[in-house]
Scaffold this active site. Structure first.
Site, PDB file in Angstrom:
ATOM      1  N   GLY A 297      35.316  28.902  39.592  1.00  0.00           N
ATOM      2  CA  GLY A 297      35.590  29.611  38.337  1.00  0.00           C
ATOM      3  C   GLY A 297      35.795  31.089  38.576  1.00  0.00           C
ATOM      4  CG  ASN A 298      37.960  33.374  36.293  1.00  0.00           C
ATOM      5  OD1 ASN A 298      37.587  33.891  35.250  1.00  0.00           O
ATOM      6  ND2 ASN A 298      38.896  32.427  36.342  1.00  0.00           N
ATOM      7  NE  ARG A 299      31.899  39.296  37.808  1.00  0.00           N
ATOM      8  CZ  ARG A 299      32.038  40.606  37.974  1.00  0.00           C
ATOM      9  NH1 ARG A 299      32.814  41.068  38.919  1.00  0.00           N
ATOM     10  NH2 ARG A 299      31.394  41.452  37.193  1.00  0.00           N
TER      11      ARG A 299
END
Ligand code: CTP
Length: 400
Positions: free
Chosen positions: A208-210
């Site tokens: 995923g990412n932030r």
């Protein structure tokens, strides 16, 4: 615009009660017949004289009146709409369980008119599962929610729970009563994506990412406020106005499929989501076990949704991409603008202080395909959204 419409304005005992005076004034200015109903707690926050002076009828505070022995049913039956602004946790709970604790909650139960609730409370209270549960049950019954914003709260705290802006409350009432919107995006359909996509490795892990989804949600709220019909395709569920259509997705492929359903007929598409560029080639059906050694994770590229939209863009559509960068902001944004066939790229330096992922503020530079470069300095994501959508609205007028 609201001539002949009877609106019951319920005011409960939150610190934001004073803002309901502005809401009442605007509704009266638009021609509505506004009946103010204050709870006992509200009377500790604001004075009844103001409501009697500015409303269309003297303020009502009690179920027990000589003039009308059944004020709750009279108001409930004749109202075209009831708006509760602010709505405290208490009134949400009473309304959810159908408890007639006072004139306002009795009127809410005695009406078949549309109800708009504008919750406002401290962040801890808003986040409490009981409050969230009440919100979702009431929304499921068709109650229209104008969710609170992030901002300064009573006692100087800052967080989620501040009453929505009076203009947004009034806009929601107007749109609910008349079905028509005003503002620079009135009559336009706007698709917005928000949040980071997640690509599963196994049933418990993902790449995923932030991205927090906050900028995308702010764009959706602001586009709605500016009059648009909004569809928000999102991976993260933050509170959002009930009149905004939402579609929940997880992966890049799901987001692409959802975007392709909506995009061909949209006036504006804004890809604010942080879409994964790569996904695992295979997803293990069972949890990958440590005892089996270090896994070799092989990735494959996802489709570039924005580039796909750019390649098949209807002539009159405005397509907006974001560029999250840590270096060479201008040249990276410029090359994304050309490579992806977008009309606008909104670039932000995610390594800068208070900018980008998870923050409540942002600072961006808007690059347009007709050569403009517009700096939008550090401010709330809602204000950034307004600035971006203003450029979009101007652009729509030129392509239409
Ligand atoms: N985007 C997309 N589909 C992808 C990747 C990105 O639609 N598979 C969109 C994003 O929503 C954003 C824009 O493309 O509007 C730019 O995303 P960004 O991550 O900044 O750029 P990338 O194209 O992924 O390039 P890089 O990661 O190399 O900077």
């Amino acid at each position: 615009m609201l001539d002949g419409k009877r609106v019951v304005l319920g005011v409960t005992g939150g610190i934001a009660a004073y803002k309901s005076i502005e809401v009442m004034r605007r509704l009266v200015d638009l021609g509505a017949h506004v009946i103010p109903v204050l709870t006992e707690s509200a009377l500790n926050m604001v004075g009844p004289t103001t409501y009697t002076a500015l409303g269309s009828e003297p303020v009502k505070t009690s179920l027990w009146s000589d003039a009308d022995p059944i004020p709750h049913t009279t108001m409930g039956q004749t109202a075209d709409l009831i708006v509760v602004c602010p709505a405290t946790a208490r009134v949400l709970a009473d309304y959810r369980i159908g408890r007639s604790a006072d004139l306002l909650s009795a009127t809410l139960i005695a009406t078949e008119a549309p109800v708009v609730l504008c919750p406002a409370m401290h962040t801890e209270m808003w986040d409490h599962p009981a409050v969230q549960d009440n919100i979702s049950v009431l929304a499921g019954r068709g109650v229209i929610m104008v969710p609170p914003e992030e901002g300064r709260l009573a006692g100087g705290d800052i967080g989620k729970g501040r009453l929505a802006a009076p203009e947004l409350v009034v806009d929601t009432v107007v749109r609910t009563l008349t079905g028509s919107a005003t503002g620079p995006l009135a009559g336009r359909s706007v698709i917005i994506t928000a949040g980071g996509t997640r690509e599963a490795l196994d049933p418990v892990r993902f790449i995923g990412n932030r991205s927090s989804g906050k900028q995308g949600h702010a764009l959706a709220e602001e586009a709605y406020r500016m009059g648009a019909e909004v569809t928000l395709i999102r991976t993260i569920e933050l509170p959002v106005s009930a009149n905004i259509k939402t579609v929940s997705v997880t992966t890049a492929a799901e987001m692409e499929a959802a975007v392709h359903v909506e995009a061909p007929t949209a006036d504006v598409v804004i890809m604010a989501a942080a879409v994964a560029d790569f996904r695992p080639v295979t997803r293990a059906d069972q949890k990958i076990k440590k005892a089996n050694g270090v896994p070799q994770i092989v990735l494959e590229p996802t489709n570039d949704i924005l580039a796909g939209l750019g390649a098949s863009k209807p002539a009159a559509q405005v397509l907006v991409g974001f560029a999250a960068e840590t270096n060479d902001l201008d040249s990276n944004a410029q090359s994304k603008l050309e490579r992806k066939g977008a009309d606008l790229i909104v670039a932000n330096d995610v390594s800068a202080k208070d900018v980008g992922f998870a923050h409540d503020t942002n600072a961006v530079t808007i690059h347009t395909s007709d050569g403009q470069r517009i700096d939008v300095p550090l401010q709330s994501k809602r204000e950034i959204a307004a600035a971006v959508l203003q450029v979009v609205a101007t652009r729509l007028d030129t392509v239409a």
